[in-house]
Design a protein around this motif. Structure first.
Motif, PDB file in Angstrom:
ATOM      1  N   GLU A 221     -27.099 -17.480   1.544  1.00  0.00           N
ATOM      2  CA  GLU A 221     -27.550 -16.959   0.249  1.00  0.00           C
ATOM      3  C   GLU A 221     -27.395 -18.024  -0.828  1.00  0.00           C
ATOM      4  O   GLU A 221     -26.402 -18.754  -0.842  1.00  0.00           O
ATOM      5  CB  GLU A 221     -26.679 -15.784  -0.188  1.00  0.00           C
ATOM      6  N   VAL A 222     -28.341 -18.061  -1.757  1.00  0.00           N
ATOM      7  CA  VAL A 222     -28.237 -18.984  -2.886  1.00  0.00           C
ATOM      8  C   VAL A 222     -27.228 -18.398  -3.878  1.00  0.00           C
ATOM      9  O   VAL A 222     -27.451 -17.326  -4.435  1.00  0.00           O
ATOM     10  CB  VAL A 222     -29.610 -19.192  -3.557  1.00  0.00           C
ATOM     11  N   VAL A 223     -26.100 -19.083  -4.053  1.00  0.00           N
ATOM     12  CA  VAL A 223     -25.071 -18.571  -4.960  1.00  0.00           C
ATOM     13  C   VAL A 223     -25.109 -19.259  -6.328  1.00  0.00           C
ATOM     14  O   VAL A 223     -24.569 -18.729  -7.295  1.00  0.00           O
ATOM     15  CB  VAL A 223     -23.651 -18.667  -4.349  1.00  0.00           C
ATOM     16  N   ARG A 224     -25.745 -20.420  -6.420  1.00  0.00           N
ATOM     17  CA  ARG A 224     -25.932 -21.086  -7.712  1.00  0.00           C
ATOM     18  C   ARG A 224     -27.260 -21.830  -7.674  1.00  0.00           C
ATOM     19  O   ARG A 224     -27.612 -22.421  -6.664  1.00  0.00           O
ATOM     20  CB  ARG A 224     -24.791 -22.089  -7.993  1.00  0.00           C
ATOM     21  N   GLN A 225     -27.973 -21.788  -8.781  1.00  0.00           N
ATOM     22  CA  GLN A 225     -29.258 -22.481  -8.878  1.00  0.00           C
ATOM     23  C   GLN A 225     -29.471 -22.863 -10.331  1.00  0.00           C
ATOM     24  O   GLN A 225     -29.316 -22.015 -11.212  1.00  0.00           O
ATOM     25  CB  GLN A 225     -30.369 -21.529  -8.410  1.00  0.00           C
ATOM     26  N   HIS A 226     -29.781 -24.124 -10.590  1.00  0.00           N
ATOM     27  CA  HIS A 226     -30.082 -24.534 -11.968  1.00  0.00           C
ATOM     28  C   HIS A 226     -31.037 -25.711 -11.968  1.00  0.00           C
ATOM     29  O   HIS A 226     -31.032 -26.521 -11.035  1.00  0.00           O
ATOM     30  CB  HIS A 226     -28.804 -24.857 -12.771  1.00  0.00           C
ATOM     31  N   SER A 227     -31.887 -25.781 -13.008  1.00  0.00           N
ATOM     32  CA  SER A 227     -32.910 -26.827 -13.089  1.00  0.00           C
ATOM     33  C   SER A 227     -32.699 -27.678 -14.323  1.00  0.00           C
ATOM     34  O   SER A 227     -32.226 -27.193 -15.348  1.00  0.00           O
ATOM     35  CB  SER A 227     -34.303 -26.194 -13.163  1.00  0.00           C
ATOM     36  N   HIS A 228     -33.080 -28.955 -14.207  1.00  0.00           N
ATOM     37  CA  HIS A 228     -32.868 -29.908 -15.300  1.00  0.00           C
ATOM     38  C   HIS A 228     -34.069 -30.824 -15.400  1.00  0.00           C
ATOM     39  O   HIS A 228     -34.527 -31.345 -14.385  1.00  0.00           O
ATOM     40  CB  HIS A 228     -31.615 -30.747 -15.020  1.00  0.00           C
ATOM     41  N   SER A 229     -34.540 -31.022 -16.619  1.00  0.00           N
ATOM     42  CA  SER A 229     -35.645 -31.936 -16.816  1.00  0.00           C
ATOM     43  C   SER A 229     -35.066 -33.299 -17.194  1.00  0.00           C
ATOM     44  O   SER A 229     -34.190 -33.398 -18.041  1.00  0.00           O
ATOM     45  CB  SER A 229     -36.536 -31.400 -17.939  1.00  0.00           C
ATOM     46  N   ILE A 230     -35.539 -34.345 -16.517  1.00  0.00           N
ATOM     47  CA  ILE A 230     -35.059 -35.695 -16.852  1.00  0.00           C
ATOM     48  C   ILE A 230     -36.267 -36.574 -17.183  1.00  0.00           C
ATOM     49  O   ILE A 230     -37.360 -36.362 -16.637  1.00  0.00           O
ATOM     50  CB  ILE A 230     -34.235 -36.316 -15.700  1.00  0.00           C
ATOM     51  N   PRO A 231     -36.080 -37.533 -18.095  1.00  0.00           N
ATOM     52  CA  PRO A 231     -37.236 -38.345 -18.488  1.00  0.00           C
ATOM     53  C   PRO A 231     -37.721 -39.245 -17.352  1.00  0.00           C
ATOM     54  O   PRO A 231     -36.911 -39.755 -16.576  1.00  0.00           O
ATOM     55  CB  PRO A 231     -36.713 -39.202 -19.655  1.00  0.00           C
ATOM     56  N   GLY A 232     -39.035 -39.428 -17.258  1.00  0.00           N
ATOM     57  CA  GLY A 232     -39.602 -40.408 -16.345  1.00  0.00           C
ATOM     58  C   GLY A 232     -39.872 -39.866 -14.953  1.00  0.00           C
ATOM     59  O   GLY A 232     -39.401 -38.798 -14.556  1.00  0.00           O
ATOM     60  N   PHE A 233     -40.632 -40.661 -14.201  1.00  0.00           N
ATOM     61  CA  PHE A 233     -40.968 -40.338 -12.815  1.00  0.00           C
ATOM     62  C   PHE A 233     -39.719 -40.528 -11.958  1.00  0.00           C
ATOM     63  O   PHE A 233     -38.986 -41.499 -12.125  1.00  0.00           O
ATOM     64  CB  PHE A 233     -42.093 -41.271 -12.341  1.00  0.00           C
ATOM     65  N   ALA A 234     -39.488 -39.601 -11.059  1.00  0.00           N
ATOM     66  CA  ALA A 234     -38.309 -39.719 -10.195  1.00  0.00           C
ATOM     67  C   ALA A 234     -38.702 -39.534  -8.741  1.00  0.00           C
ATOM     68  O   ALA A 234     -39.310 -38.531  -8.381  1.00  0.00           O
ATOM     69  CB  ALA A 234     -37.263 -38.685 -10.589  1.00  0.00           C
ATOM     70  N   ILE A 284     -25.332 -34.542 -12.510  1.00  0.00           N
ATOM     71  CA  ILE A 284     -25.586 -33.147 -12.887  1.00  0.00           C
ATOM     72  C   ILE A 284     -24.349 -32.317 -12.534  1.00  0.00           C
ATOM     73  O   ILE A 284     -23.975 -32.234 -11.354  1.00  0.00           O
ATOM     74  CB  ILE A 284     -26.828 -32.591 -12.154  1.00  0.00           C
ATOM     75  N   PRO A 285     -23.698 -31.724 -13.547  1.00  0.00           N
ATOM     76  CA  PRO A 285     -22.513 -30.912 -13.252  1.00  0.00           C
ATOM     77  C   PRO A 285     -22.871 -29.714 -12.386  1.00  0.00           C
ATOM     78  O   PRO A 285     -23.873 -29.028 -12.627  1.00  0.00           O
ATOM     79  CB  PRO A 285     -22.023 -30.462 -14.640  1.00  0.00           C
ATOM     80  N   ARG A 286     -22.062 -29.472 -11.363  1.00  0.00           N
ATOM     81  CA  ARG A 286     -22.358 -28.378 -10.433  1.00  0.00           C
ATOM     82  C   ARG A 286     -22.110 -27.011 -11.039  1.00  0.00           C
ATOM     83  O   ARG A 286     -22.533 -26.002 -10.473  1.00  0.00           O
ATOM     84  CB  ARG A 286     -21.560 -28.572  -9.134  1.00  0.00           C
ATOM     85  N   ASP A 287     -21.423 -26.963 -12.203  1.00  0.00           N
ATOM     86  CA  ASP A 287     -21.227 -25.654 -12.844  1.00  0.00           C
ATOM     87  C   ASP A 287     -22.528 -25.156 -13.478  1.00  0.00           C
ATOM     88  O   ASP A 287     -22.622 -23.997 -13.894  1.00  0.00           O
ATOM     89  CB  ASP A 287     -20.081 -25.704 -13.866  1.00  0.00           C
ATOM     90  N   GLY A 288     -23.543 -26.029 -13.577  1.00  0.00           N
ATOM     91  CA  GLY A 288     -24.830 -25.620 -14.137  1.00  0.00           C
ATOM     92  C   GLY A 288     -24.816 -25.459 -15.648  1.00  0.00           C
ATOM     93  O   GLY A 288     -25.827 -25.093 -16.242  1.00  0.00           O
ATOM     94  N   LYS A 289     -23.686 -25.739 -16.287  1.00  0.00           N
ATOM     95  CA  LYS A 289     -23.562 -25.513 -17.733  1.00  0.00           C
ATOM     96  C   LYS A 289     -23.286 -26.804 -18.504  1.00  0.00           C
ATOM     97  O   LYS A 289     -23.898 -27.050 -19.542  1.00  0.00           O
ATOM     98  CB  LYS A 289     -22.392 -24.535 -18.011  1.00  0.00           C
ATOM     99  N   SER A 290     -22.365 -27.615 -17.978  1.00  0.00           N
ATOM    100  CA  SER A 290     -21.962 -28.809 -18.726  1.00  0.00           C
ATOM    101  C   SER A 290     -23.127 -29.783 -18.836  1.00  0.00           C
ATOM    102  O   SER A 290     -24.110 -29.694 -18.097  1.00  0.00           O
ATOM    103  CB  SER A 290     -20.772 -29.482 -18.059  1.00  0.00           C
TER     104      SER A 290
END
Ligand code: 3ON
Ligand code: FE
Length: 490
Positions: A221-234, A284-290
């Motif tokens: 089961e997915v217990v944590r999920q978060h998305s982040h936009s970062i500048p530039g092609f990755a 990327i902090p794994r807490d999804g908040k920091s």
């Protein structure tokens, strides 16, 4: 990278190009048999299943694909029980594999330059690339999943290797979503009371790119999920974790989509390395908040990381670095590659100070190497031993023919080489049950033996590689050079 490799032109090669090439012959057949040709003995304490993924077809009915990364995923399964071993292999029955098998010709463009026959007119504006499921294979949450980083995973029956279809990770992935081929298993997740947890990611590349982190509990089961936009092609093939971070290297590359859209080149051939830009370390902090931190370091190109850990406000990251992106030649055949003209991977250590946001780096191992592996209990933590596929010679770029064990504490090493006619790949470390020392266990890998045009399952004692394999299981056929694998006791 400062440490450019000096080529020793006068030293004789440890292999012939012809032998190396034969390991890239397609293996269209599917097998199912007990392995009866064994040198040495399989340790009775070694029980479980070794799964491997990699391209099984390097041509479609005689038409060569442009690059091995474009080859259809073929799963090998080596089930080991009471010193006996059973081999089977099956292609992942992807939509593209089935359609091309039926048509007997190339129907899809590949990311790394495979084109439909008929020139650019047959390829223009065709962005329908196939999900080839060829990069990794994991058993997690009672599911066997074949992974390819640009699309959804395929689920397989772990007993028969029959393809069951695309998997949505319990409804989390929508059609078209990606799920990377490099999950990391945190052996003791601090947000789950110390239970294990599988951490993976997905990238949506663009002028700015989105990274999504998924953390799955042992039932999948997915217990944590978060998305982040970062500048530039990755272009992010791999990631490392620590208890608190997911860490990525955003290599200094640019993507020019026009040759791809116009049908001239594959998407992966539209990536250009820019040595004047920095590599960005994304934390990327794994807490999804920091807050997400992005810290610059020297330009380099990384496919694979070995490990990372936190220590007194600093983060250490060990990675296989190339001095530039090993770009895919648009015209030539990959089998004709001149190893002397492409960069070799080397092991580097990066030390990131989170307070001052500065990075120091040093080269740990200059020998050409790829496919790092370590004790699963040490993932994301300080560790002592790293195992890695390596070239036979200490200098210069060359195919992998050896396995290197690095003691990062005493800075000593051991090597086992299959040269001149053997070619290695990723060594998977399997801990010895009840073992207490970090190197108590075995290394499992497939070795291509050009002398017999067949592959061996090789078992090395991880405590001491130097006496050579404790068992060599001769297969009845070859397995083309693969990518990643895993071992499961279930
Ligand atoms: O615009 C994006 C560009 C891009 C490259 C779109 C994209 C997301 C579709 C994309 C796709 C990337 C993919 C599908 C990457 C797949 C990589 C892959 C299958 C394998 C990578 C292997 C890396 C290494 C270092 C292999 C080493 C092999 C040896 C030493 C030989 O034995
Ligand atoms: Fe990989």
């Amino acid at each position: 990278l400062q440490n450019r490799q000096t080529q020793n032109i006068s030293s004789p090669k440890s292999y012939t190009h012809q032998d190396w090439q034969k390991g890239y012959e397609s293996q269209p057949r599917e097998f199912d048999y007990w392995i009866d040709d064994i040198e040495g003995e399989i340790p009775p304490e070694l029980q479980g299943t070794f799964f491997k993924n990699g391209p099984g077809l390097l041509d479609i009915n005689g038409d060569r694909i442009h690059h091995p990364f474009d080859g259809d995923g073929m799963i090998c399964k080596i089930a080991i029980n009471q010193s006996r071993a059973h081999f089977s292999n099956r292609f992942v029955q992807t939509e593209g594999y089935l359609a091309e098998k039926k048509a007997g010709k190339i129907l899809y463009r590949g990311v790394f330059g495979t084109q439909k026959p008929g020139g650019w007119l047959a390829n223009i504006f065709n962005v329908n690339i196939k999900n080839i499921a060829n990069t990794n294979i994991i058993y997690w949450g009672n599911k066997l999943l074949a992974l390819w980083e640009a699309a959804q995973p395929h689920r397989l029956d772990p007993h028969t290797l029959k393809t069951l279809g695309l998997d949505s990770i319990q409804g989390t992935l929508q059609p078209g979503d990606a799920f990377a081929a490099h999950p990391r298993i945190d052996p003791h997740s601090q947000r789950d009371g110390g239970a294990p947890c599988l951490v993976n990611f997905a990238v949506k590349p663009g002028p700015s790119s989105t990274i999504t982190i998924y953390e799955l509990n042992p039932t999948g089961e997915v217990v944590r999920q978060h998305s982040h936009s970062i500048p530039g092609f990755a272009f992010l093939h791999d990631m490392v974790i620590t208890p608190n971070y997911c860490i990525f290297f955003q290599n200094p590359v640019r993507f020019n989509p026009f040759p791809f859209l116009l049908g001239w080149r594959g998407a992966g051939q539209c990536i250009d390395f820019n040595p004047h830009e920095k590599t960005k370390i994304i934390l990327i902090p794994r807490d999804g908040k920091s807050e997400v931190k992005i810290i610059d370091t020297e330009p380099c190109f990384v496919f694979h990381h070995a490990n990372a850990w936190e220590e007194n406000g600093e983060i250490f990251i060990d990675s296989i670095c190339y001095e530039s992106f090993p770009s895919v030649d648009p015209d030539g055949d990959f089998r004709e590659v001149d190893f002397d003209t492409v960069p070799a991977g080397q092991l580097w250590r990066f030390q990131v100070n989170l307070e001052s946001e500065t990075v120091q780096h040093q080269v740990i191992e200059t020998r050409c190497c790829e496919f790092p592996s370590l004790h699963p209990e040490r993932v994301g933590r300080p560790y002592r031993y790293l195992y890695i596929g390596a070239a036979h010679a200490p200098q210069g770029n060359a195919p992998l023919q050896a396995v290197l064990k690095l003691d990062l504490e005493t800075q000593t090493q051991q090597i086992w080489s299959a040269a001149p006619r053997g070619f290695t790949g990723e060594p998977v470390f399997v801990p010895r049950p009840g073992g207490t020392r970090e190197d108590q266990g075995w290394l499992l890998l497939l070795v291509y033996d050009a002398a017999h045009h067949r592959s061996d399952v090789v078992i090395l004692d991880a405590e001491d590689l130097t006496p050579g394999p404790i068992a060599r299981l001769h297969l009845k056929h070859h397995v083309p050079y693969g990518l990643h694998g895993s071992f499961t006791r279930e």
